[in-house]
Motif scaffolding. Structure first.
Motif, PDB file in Angstrom:
ATOM      1  N   UNK A 685      35.130  34.221  67.862  1.00  0.00           N
ATOM      2  CA  UNK A 685      35.366  34.562  68.555  1.00  0.00           C
ATOM      3  C   UNK A 685      37.241  34.209  68.744  1.00  0.00           C
ATOM      4  N   UNK A 686      38.293  34.614  69.774  1.00  0.00           N
ATOM      5  CA  UNK A 686      39.840  34.488  69.272  1.00  0.00           C
ATOM      6  C   UNK A 686      40.420  33.457  69.807  1.00  0.00           C
ATOM      7  N   UNK A 778      40.664  35.426  73.970  1.00  0.00           N
ATOM      8  CA  UNK A 778      41.125  34.839  75.065  1.00  0.00           C
ATOM      9  C   UNK A 778      41.973  33.696  75.156  1.00  0.00           C
ATOM     10  N   UNK A 779      42.873  34.195  75.805  1.00  0.00           N
ATOM     11  CA  UNK A 779      44.265  33.552  76.057  1.00  0.00           C
ATOM     12  C   UNK A 779      44.136  32.433  77.052  1.00  0.00           C
ATOM     13  N   UNK A 805      43.811  44.006  76.088  1.00  0.00           N
ATOM     14  CA  UNK A 805      42.378  43.794  75.927  1.00  0.00           C
ATOM     15  C   UNK A 805      42.219  42.056  75.982  1.00  0.00           C
ATOM     16  N   UNK A 806      43.387  41.340  76.447  1.00  0.00           N
ATOM     17  CA  UNK A 806      42.382  39.984  76.249  1.00  0.00           C
ATOM     18  C   UNK A 806      42.051  39.170  77.366  1.00  0.00           C
ATOM     19  N   UNK A 864      34.021  24.847  80.880  1.00  0.00           N
ATOM     20  CA  UNK A 864      33.635  26.222  81.779  1.00  0.00           C
ATOM     21  C   UNK A 864      33.916  27.416  81.059  1.00  0.00           C
ATOM     22  N   UNK A 865      34.942  27.720  80.439  1.00  0.00           N
ATOM     23  CA  UNK A 865      35.687  29.092  80.007  1.00  0.00           C
ATOM     24  C   UNK A 865      35.057  28.920  78.577  1.00  0.00           C
TER      25      UNK A 865
END
Length: 911
Positions: A685-686, A778-779, A805-806, A864-865
């Motif tokens: 994961x990034x 994810x940002x 695509x983020x 939650x994220x």
């Protein structure tokens, strides 16, 4: 969502067995059958026979690897040829994967030797016996070094001067994926004067945790403390009533954590996973070592044919006897040759090259044993004196040739044009590989586009193309496949090598997006002489290989030149570039420039040339085309669409037991056939946190930083990476993607509220930073303010987000239904419009938007994220619309199980 291309996905042939090249101990005797001839026919000068292997230096470098019996045996050898053979066998016995092309331990150790010597030189240390140099040999350079705060002169602070070395990487980490801390006690001569301190304090030593904190005290202070319970805090209290500790509390807390988790020397040796000295083989008998490496009869010819970019081109041709090579085959066909060269300036390695040739795959052996097997190599070097170390190995028979030659490179800038070597004798040109064909190195006509500065580019951008060659009259430019004009070569070159650069001003528009810029150099009669292309706004993590040559639609008879450009992601290391012809591995090159010749099995044969770039972490990317087909371009691409999606029941409950049949995927209303489906709970994961640091955050910024710190602590595992970005009226990358939580923690510690807000500009630049990364991305955006002064509008950010695509997770902090804005609140209606835009960004990218009233609500949202990102699915399909559909295509994913919804990106750009 990720749109990718599945190109050239053939099964690669297994790599050939490559014996180790003797990089240590460069001297060797000159075989009588080997000659080195310069362009004018005179013998090149071999190094003096008195040159010896530096035994002491080599033993120092392998001190942590060699057994005592091996050391005694090595010192008993009388000839350099015997010592070189010993070194060859020494590394061969320690090869962790003997059936792969290289010895990974030797490569890693050679790199560490260079790093340790570089550190020792800067530290003023003469050898590698310092425990810190040994730590570099075992684990590599540390990620960070920090020292004890408040150290006072003359030993007034009770703790000895010390350094803490911090490590954390995928390869080296402590138990439970914890960081590695090493604590070193430093000498302090000033503090020891007249105190009767032990002389042992004058040398560096590694502190062991079993010594306790008391082991860090100067001996004369130990009687003042209960050494069984002494802590850093109690020591600080005794010195200045704790003022130092309170003033530097984060540093002391980091130091206390380091002391609690520090490893001993024996523990780091275990982590380093060195081969057992006993298992490597003790005291090899004399009969177990070859007396000298066998030599391959050869002639080395050297010429200096011209200049390139103010450097002299060195042309080397090694002619090997076919008859002698044929006698080595026995019952098996001769297949693999390994050729390496090292160009040494003084005692420093200036450059090196390494190639493997797979002979039987391209050139069947024939009866023409009288013609030599020739290999061409080209280097471009500044004028001066060098040493050339050349090694050739025939793999199957383990026959090795090695020698050193002096290499005097002339300055052709003040001399007439240089000489060219005549072609090799025989009915057929026998060159199988070269660093670059002569036309590529020496030709006057070349073009290269200079990359613009890093970062996201909008509006007008000036791009330059450097050209060489008198024939180039025009440079034709294209932006995203559309012509943008030509530039004539009006300026005449000042010499026969260079012409002034061509420039073009590109209009990239006011919306961020990737662009492809290409340039073609034309002669006055319209012939295409050279071309180049670059990508703009592709992101700093782009991993790509481009075949610059052969040219699409080109015709090649006996040899096809191959030249590539490789874009290596930030923080990654390129291992090699492999070149294939019709799925057969021909040449592997580990050193740039990546310019090779690929001989064709039959004159003018149609076939596929493919180049594969491989990173040391195992990732690879490729490019290829078909030659001699008469078609301008025959690149085969398969459009693949990859979707990362989350399934949830209700608001926050992830659903993790779905199968492919539970989903229906629609593109522009057309149902697609799912070709790949999997749970991606363990995929790397990034995750990046983009934090608002504008003035209105005020005192809440500290609490927001603490919440982000707790998020990083949970989201970052050994395989994951996180980054910290901030924005007010400007954006800043505070901590790049890292698995080091301590770095992220340090970045959060220094945040201060100031300035206004440029939200959309910061979002676009943050999405750009993800460019080139693959996997889950994810940002997480935290903001409390309205958009104020961005140059990029919402439409531009939305388009760029669809391309990136983020997944975006905005978290909006409000006060009494409005965003807090310094001294007053903006109208709720205006802020509601921004909330709607942030929510739309989340929905379009597969994220989720949140609105909170207090900072204390951040922790459950971060949880939650993180839970959602850990429970995603990957769905891939091949678009049924191919390349004929619209540029932007909508995506809708339906979950066929009642009560379950899915969130993913709502569309993608197919251009």
């Amino acid at each position: 969502m990720k749109r990718g291309t599945g190109r050239w996905q053939q099964v690669l042939p297994p790599p050939a067995i490559l014996l180790l090249l003797a990089l240590t101990g460069l001297a060797g005797r000159t075989p009588a059958a080997v000659q080195a001839v310069t362009a004018d026919g005179t013998l090149a000068t071999p190094l003096a026979a008195a040159t010896k292997i530096d035994q002491r230096r080599w033993l120092e470098e392998v001190r942590l690897l060699i057994s005592e019996a091996e050391k005694i045996h090595f010192l008993s050898l009388g000839e350099d040829s015997e010592r070189e053979a010993f070194i060859h066998l020494f590394w061969q016995r320690r090869d962790p994967t003997p059936f792969t092309p290289e010895n990974e331990l030797r490569r890693r150790w050679t790199q560490r030797i260079g790093q340790a010597r570089e550190w020792a030189s800067k530290a003023g240390i003469a050898d590698l016996a310092d425990p810190r140099a040994e730590a570099i040999l075992l684990l590599g350079p540390p990620r960070r070094i920090f020292e004890l705060p408040c150290t006072k002169p003359w030993g007034e602070f009770p703790i000895q001067p010390l350094e803490v070395w911090y490590y954390l990487s995928q390869r080296y980490h402590g138990p439970g994926d914890r960081p590695i801390y090493l604590v070193f006690l430093l000498p302090d001569a000033m503090a020891a004067i007249g105190t009767g301190e032990s002389s042992s304090l004058r040398g560096v030593r590694q502190w062991a945790p079993q010594e306790g904190v008391a082991g860090l005290l100067f001996p004369r202070y130990r009687s003042r403390f209960n050494t069984d319970y002494v802590t850093l805090r109690s020591i600080a209290e005794s010195v200045d009533r704790g003022l130092c500790y309170r003033r530097n509390q984060p540093e002391f807390e980091a130091l206390e954590r380091a002391l609690a988790q520090a490893l001993s020397r024996s523990e780091i040796e275990e982590i380093a996973d060195l081969p057992s000295r006993k298992a490597a083989g003790l005291d090899p008998p004399s009969g177990d070592l070859p007396i000298a490496a066998a030599s391959l009869p050869a002639t080395l010819r050297i010429a200096f044919p011209g200049l390139r970019e103010e450097r002299t081109v060195v042309e080397l041709r090694l002619d090997l006897s076919r008859a002698q090579l044929a006698s080595l085959r026995g019952k098996n066909p001769l297949q693999h040759l390994a050729i390496s060269g090292e160009v040494i300036s003084g005692s420093t390695l200036h450059s090196h090259f390494l190639y493997r040739a797979y002979l039987s795959r391209l050139h069947p052996w024939d009866d023409d044993l009288d013609s030599p097997l020739s290999f061409l190599f080209y280097r471009t070097l500044p004028p001066g004196d060098y040493t050339l170390a050349l090694t050739v190995e025939e793999i199957e028979s383990a026959t090795r040739y090695r020698d050193l030659f002096t290499l005097k490179v002339p300055d052709l800038r003040q001399a007439p044009a240089g000489h060219r070597l005549p072609p090799p004798a025989g009915p057929r040109r026998a060159t199988l590989l070269s660093e670059s064909r002569p036309a590529l190195v020496l030709r006057r006509d070349s073009l290269g586009i200079l990359p613009p500065p890093g970062g996201l580019h909008l509006g007008l951008l000036e791009v330059q193309a450097m050209v060489t060659g008198e024939e180039i009259a025009t440079v034709r430019w294209q932006l995203d496949g559309q012509p943008i004009g030509s530039q004539p070569n009006d300026a005449q070159p000042t010499d026969d090598q260079h012409t002034p650069p061509f420039t073009v001003v590109l209009d990239l528009g006011d919306r961020p997006r990737p662009h492809l810029v290409s340039a073609t150099a034309l002669a006055r009669d319209g012939r295409e002489l050279a071309d180049d292309r670059i990508e703009i706004n592709a992101g700093p993590h782009r991993f790509r290989i481009q075949l610059i040559e052969p040219r699409p639609g080109g015709s090649y008879s006996l040899i096809a030149p191959a030249r590539v450009r490789v874009d290596v992601p930030r923080g990654a290391q390129l291992d090699r570039v492999d070149f294939y012809f019709d799925d057969r591995l021909v040449i592997s090159s580990r050193t740039p420039p990546f310019l090779v010749e690929i001989p064709l099995p039959k004159p003018g044969q149609i076939g596929t040339i493919r180049a594969v770039a491989r990173l040391t972490d195992g990732r690879s990317t490729d490019d290829g085309l078909v030659i001699n087909s008469g078609v301008a371009s025959e690149k085969v691409e398969v459009d693949l669409v990859e979707l990362f999606l989350s399934a949830h029941q209700g608001l926050d409950q992830p659903v993790v037991d779905l199968q492919a049949d539970d989903f229906a995927v629609y593109e522009d209303g057309i149902r697609q056939s799912i070709s790949r489906f999997e749970r991606v709970e363990h995929l790397p994961l990034y995750a990046a946190v983009l934090m608002d640091t504008s003035e209105s955050m005020g005192g809440r910024l500290h609490r927001a930083s603490n919440a982000a710190r707790r998020f990083f602590d949970t989201v970052v595992t050994a395989k994951d990476r996180a980054a910290l970005l901030t924005f007010n009226h400007e954006h800043e990358l505070v901590v790049p993607f890292t698995g080091d939580v301590a770095q992220l923690d340090a970045g959060l510690r220094d945040l201060r509220p100031a300035g206004s807000t440029a939200l959309f500009d910061s979002l676009a630049n943050s999405l750009y930073y993800f460019g080139g990364l693959e996997g889950k991305r994810a940002l997480i955006l935290l903001t409390d303010g309205a958009e104020e002064n961005s140059l990029i509008g919402y439409g531009g950010v939305l388009e760029f987000a669809r391309r990136a695509g983020v997944a975006i997770y905005p978290i909006a902090l409000r006060t009494q239904g409005r965003f807090a804005r310094g001294g007053g609140d903006r109208p709720a209606k205006s802020n509601q419009a921004l909330l709607s835009k942030l929510k739309a960004l989340a929905e379009q990218t597969g994220g989720r938007a949140y609105t909170i009233d207090t900072i204390e609500e951040l922790d459950p949202i971060y949880s939650a994220i993180e839970r959602e990102l850990r429970s995603q699915y990957l769905i891939a399909y091949q678009s049924s619309q191919g390349s004929s559909g619209p540029a932007f295509r909508t995506i809708h994913v339906e979950v066929l199980r009642a009560g379950v919804n899915a969130s993913t990106q709502r569309g993608y750009y197919a251009d």
